[in-house]
Design an enzyme around this catalytic site. Structure first.
Site, PDB file in Angstrom:
ATOM      1  N   ALA A  18       0.859  -1.175   0.000  1.00 18.07           N
ATOM      2  CA  ALA A  18       0.000   0.000   0.000  1.00 18.07           C
ATOM      3  C   ALA A  18       0.902   1.233   0.000  1.00 18.07           C
ATOM      4  O   ALA A  18       2.018   1.184   0.501  1.00 18.07           O
ATOM      5  CB  ALA A  18      -0.901  -0.008   1.234  1.00 18.07           C
ATOM      6  N   THR A  19       0.400   2.329  -0.549  1.00 15.26           N
ATOM      7  CA  THR A  19       1.324   3.442  -0.770  1.00 15.26           C
ATOM      8  C   THR A  19       1.011   4.706   0.024  1.00 15.26           C
ATOM      9  O   THR A  19       1.334   4.764   1.196  1.00 15.26           O
ATOM     10  CB  THR A  19       1.424   3.738  -2.275  1.00 15.26           C
ATOM     11  N   THR A  20       0.397   5.730  -0.540  1.00 18.47           N
ATOM     12  CA  THR A  20       0.460   7.072   0.044  1.00 18.47           C
ATOM     13  C   THR A  20      -0.708   7.416   0.967  1.00 18.47           C
ATOM     14  O   THR A  20      -1.876   7.248   0.600  1.00 18.47           O
ATOM     15  CB  THR A  20       0.548   8.121  -1.079  1.00 18.47           C
TER      16      THR A  20
END
Length: 289
Positions: A55-57
């Protein structure tokens, strides 16, 4: 269901003998069933982080009277898009929400376990944890994942909370960031971001933060920041108008934590994209018809 007497006695004796802090659900699991904790792996397994979805930002912003936390929906696996509709922001109690970037499976389990941890403490003690207590509990959980983080299974949370004991309700919003070793920092600038697109998101928020006057303006800035992050970071997903997939967000104020309706986020996403769209001005004719 009736438990066999020997099993019940063995569990009770183990609890009393090891002096487990019963107010901590995570500590209870660590003593009694460590295999149920996120990333229950041992050293020597080699780095496997790149083989799992990430998962990123995540972004968080304070506004007068509260705080907002939002996240994009994309997860990646190496150079591949593993998912487009991953939820990364969770309400963990009445006045707290967490967004977690990193290995997706561990991030989701972190958020769920932290929610149970807060609920477990309140049920046993009869009172909710203070803001400082919430920060310390999450820091301990992050520190407990250090061995896995060193093998590439990193999950870093961003904590957004409303401090009901603050002297000034208008400045009671709190944002706390963590490092992989469990160190934490209360953000004083009013905003923070974590994840692969965080540097682009923070740069965007820095330019727009003066426009934040309430929850709705904070939401717009968050959507713009995630849009900017997605523009430069392939691991961050921007608003997807074709599939109808938009960032998720939570606002927290004196009335508690609530999920922002997807309809409102979609409306703001269309406004942001529309405001940034422009006629083609390149080429010999300068865009003239």
């Amino acid at each position: 269901m009736t438990w066999p007497l020997p099993d019940r006695l063995s569990i009770n004796s183990a609890i009393s003998g090891s002096a487990v802090d019963l107010s901590s659900f995570a500590e209870f699991l660590r003593r009694q069933a460590p295999e149920l904790l996120p990333a229950s792996i041992k050293h020597g397994g080699g780095a496997v982080g790149d083989q799992l979805p990430h998962a990123t930002t995540i972004v968080a912003l304070k506004y007068p009277g509260g705080v907002l936390i939002a996240g994009d929906r994309r997860s990646t696996q190496g150079n591949m898009i593993a998912g487009r509709d991953v939820r990364k922001v969770y309400i963990t109690d009445d006045y707290t929400a967490t967004g977690i970037a990193g290995t997706a499976a561990i991030a989701v389990e972190f958020a769920r376990l932290y929610a149970v941890e807060l609920e477990h403490y309140e049920k046993l003690e009869g009172v909710p944890l203070t803001f400082a207590g919430k920060v310390n509990r999450l820091a301990i959980m992050v520190r407990g994942n250090l061995a896995a983080a060193m093998q590439g299974l990193v999950a870093l949370p961003l904590l957004a909370s409303y401090d009901i004991h603050a002297s000034d309700p208008r400045s009671a919003g709190r944002i706390v960031s963590f490092d992989a070793a469990g160190g934490w920092n209360i953000e004083e600038e009013g905003y923070q971001a974590v994840g692969s697109g965080s540097i682009f998101a923070k740069s965007s928020i820095k330019k727009l933060y003066a426009q934040v006057t309430d929850a709705d303006s904070a939401l717009r800035v968050a959507v713009e920041a995630l849009y900017d992050a997605a523009d430069d970071d392939s691991a961050t997903g921007g608003p997807d108008l074709v599939r109808g997939i938009y960032p998720t967000a939570v606002t927290i104020n004196a009335d508690g934590a609530v999920d922002v309706p997807e309809v409102r986020i979609a409306e703001l996403a269309r406004e942001v994209i529309g405001s940034r769209s422009r006629a083609d001005t390149f080429g010999p004719d300068g865009g003239e018809k």
